[in-house]
Design a protein around this motif. Structure first.
Motif: not given
Length: 135
Positions: A67-82
């Motif tokens: 996951h080199q395209a920011g997927e882990l941080t995008s997923a983290a941001q999604s859960y922060i938004t939730s």
């Protein structure tokens, strides 16, 4: 409910069956968990969630390294938004547009749990960056 010490002991036991990068990742997470056990409330939930992701979901270092395209941080941001929306009594029925994976992997729950998931994903990203030497 599993405590950080329970999770550390569990992951330490399964670490023996792994080699290479997976073993290094497990040892890194366990080492971090042991250091974090004395941190303020909240840190334990993040560490326990990361250990759960590794031991129950099987998210290995190799998996995270893909996951080199920011997927882990995008997923983290999604859960922060939730978690933010959960503070207003809203549970999102679908993931935010930045969610990097199939909708079936989107599992929001309570604000506290979602923040633990976000923190664990950030730990995974930090370990990935360290392994890549991009720190």
């Amino acid at each position: 409910e599993m405590t950080a010490n329970d999770a550390i002991a569990h992951v330490r036991a399964i670490t023996e069956a792994h080699e290479g990068a997976d073993r290094e990742a497990l040892e890194l997470v366990c080492g971090m968990a042991e250091k974090w056990a004395s941190l303020p409330d909240g840190a334990e939930e993040v560490v326990v969630e990361r250990l759960r992701q590794i031991s129950a979901e099987g998210w290995s270092a190799e998996h995270d390294d893909a996951h080199q395209a920011g997927e882990l941080t995008s997923a983290a941001q999604s859960y922060i938004t939730s978690a933010f929306l959960g503070g207003f009594g809203v549970t999102p029925s679908c993931p935010p547009k930045i969610w990097p994976w199939d909708d079936s992997w989107w599992k929001p729950s309570s604000p506290l749990r979602d923040l633990a998931k976000a923190g664990a994903l950030l730990l995974a990203e930090m370990a990935r960056i360290k392994r890549m030497g991009d720190g």
